[in-house]
Design a protein around this motif. Structure first.
Motif, PDB file in Angstrom:
ATOM      1  N   LEU A  94       0.829  -1.204   0.000  1.00  0.00           N
ATOM      2  CA  LEU A  94       0.000   0.000   0.000  1.00  0.00           C
ATOM      3  C   LEU A  94       0.865   1.255   0.000  1.00  0.00           C
ATOM      4  N   ALA A  95       1.909   1.263   0.835  1.00  0.00           N
ATOM      5  CA  ALA A  95       2.769   2.441   0.927  1.00  0.00           C
ATOM      6  C   ALA A  95       3.515   2.684  -0.387  1.00  0.00           C
ATOM      7  N   LEU A  98       1.150   4.348  -2.839  1.00  0.00           N
ATOM      8  CA  LEU A  98       0.858   5.741  -2.489  1.00  0.00           C
ATOM      9  C   LEU A  98       2.088   6.640  -2.583  1.00  0.00           C
ATOM     10  N   SER A  99       3.269   6.055  -2.677  1.00  0.00           N
ATOM     11  CA  SER A  99       4.484   6.868  -2.795  1.00  0.00           C
ATOM     12  C   SER A  99       4.809   7.219  -4.234  1.00  0.00           C
ATOM     13  N   THR A 103       0.321   7.407  -9.300  1.00  0.00           N
ATOM     14  CA  THR A 103      -0.860   6.715  -8.779  1.00  0.00           C
ATOM     15  C   THR A 103      -2.055   7.663  -8.782  1.00  0.00           C
ATOM     16  N   ARG A 106      -4.011   9.346  -5.324  1.00  0.00           N
ATOM     17  CA  ARG A 106      -3.245   8.955  -4.142  1.00  0.00           C
ATOM     18  C   ARG A 106      -3.455   9.916  -2.979  1.00  0.00           C
ATOM     19  N   LYS A 107      -3.709  11.192  -3.260  1.00  0.00           N
ATOM     20  CA  LYS A 107      -3.944  12.151  -2.186  1.00  0.00           C
ATOM     21  C   LYS A 107      -5.235  11.825  -1.437  1.00  0.00           C
ATOM     22  N   TYR A 109      -6.620   8.837  -1.255  1.00  0.00           N
ATOM     23  CA  TYR A 109      -6.392   7.606  -0.498  1.00  0.00           C
ATOM     24  C   TYR A 109      -5.624   7.895   0.789  1.00  0.00           C
ATOM     25  N   MET A 110      -4.667   8.809   0.721  1.00  0.00           N
ATOM     26  CA  MET A 110      -3.912   9.167   1.915  1.00  0.00           C
ATOM     27  C   MET A 110      -4.812   9.843   2.947  1.00  0.00           C
ATOM     28  N   ARG A 157       5.962   4.766   3.315  1.00  0.00           N
ATOM     29  CA  ARG A 157       5.769   5.714   2.200  1.00  0.00           C
ATOM     30  C   ARG A 157       6.856   6.780   2.192  1.00  0.00           C
TER      31      ARG A 157
END
Length: 293
Positions: A94-95, A98-99, A103, A106-107, A109-110, A157
């Motif tokens: 997952l990390a 998101l890194s 993606t 991704r913001k 999801y974070m 991440r």
């Protein structure tokens, strides 16, 4: 010279304070160890503080002769190994996603992940949710609902974002991006694995709620039952009726408090033995990713 003298005074005060704090923190554990190595009958007289007055291993013999303890210990070891491995693997996946800048969303999801750090569904909704999933009295309930740790994901991440972009681009050419990134994450993986292992090893609250089958309870619940109920006294009563050396030994030396302290020590030792093997990664793993260029 005056500046150096002041530094020495400050260092002396700091180290003295840390020494006192360490002694205060370690003494309860040391006292429990002393009681576990002392005759229960002698401990009941009082005055056993820093050294066993009547040294004996009878307490350990009684605890280690209980088949329930080994069954609970096996469940704890199995949960710790499976839960830690699954948690680190899926959290790292997952990390990593998101890194990456490419993606999509991704913001968002974070934000969704961070939201769960501050606001959770609560005990009753979680209870109903796990019941509907059929996880009651199931081994999977011991670790599956807690596989993803948002805090660990943020650490992963941050670490992945700090890796050189050129390294990943070179790896992508060979089609093995994640296979290059993961081996480089040794220190952070070792550190977070230790955190997760301690978490799964010490957890007792959720298993006490979602599991009614005694054969599935981990060793921490075994310890809690011994402390909060009459389990220690029942064990003494059962063994007292045994003819021969064990029954005579229990009658002479064993008390509920000595059994409780012994169980506490036996439960604590295995996870403590893990620390020396990951100590060299610990400081580096905690600091890695804390600064970015």
């Amino acid at each position: 010279m005056q500046h150096r003298f002041e530094d020495k005074i400050i260092d002396t005060v700091i180290y003295t304070a840390l020494l006192v704090l360490s002694l205060v923190s370690l003494y309860p554990f040391w006292n429990a160890l002393v009681i576990s190595l002392n005759s229960g009958a002698d401990t009941s007289l009082g005055g056993v503080t820093v050294w066993p007055r009547a040294f004996t291993l009878d307490n350990y013999q009684v605890v280690l002769s209980d088949p329930r303890f080994f069954r609970a210990l096996f469940m704890t070891v199995l949960r710790t190994v499976c839960g830690t491995a699954a948690s680190i693997f899926f959290t790292a996946l997952l990390a990593y996603g998101l890194s990456r800048k490419g993606t999509m969303g991704r913001k968002y999801y974070m934000l969704a992940a961070i939201f769960t750090m501050y606001f959770q569904g609560g005990l009753i909704p979680t209870y109903l949710w796990l019941r509907e999933l059929g996880l009651f009295n199931n081994f999977w309930v011991l670790f599956v609902p807690w596989i993803i740790s948002v805090w660990n994901m943020i650490v992963f991440r941050t670490f992945f974002q700090g890796l050189p972009e050129g390294l990943e681009e070179s790896a992508k050419i060979d089609g093995c991006s994640f296979r290059i990134v993961l081996p480089l994450s040794g220190p952070v993986i070792a550190t977070l694995s230790l955190f997760q292992a301690v978490l799964f090893w010490n957890e007792w609250f959720a298993s006490g709620i979602y599991i009614n089958d005694e054969s599935l309870l981990p060793v921490q619940n075994y310890l809690m039952n011994m402390i909060n109920s009459n389990s220690a006294q029942e064990m003494i009563s059962q063994l007292s009726g045994v003819s021969g050396g064990v029954g005579d030994m229990v009658t002479r030396t064993i008390t509920p408090k000595s059994l409780q302290m012994t169980a506490l020590m036996v439960v604590s030792f295995p996870i403590m033995l893990v620390y020396p093997f990951v100590q060299k990664f610990f400081v580096k793993g905690v600091m890695v990713g804390s600064l970015k260029e």
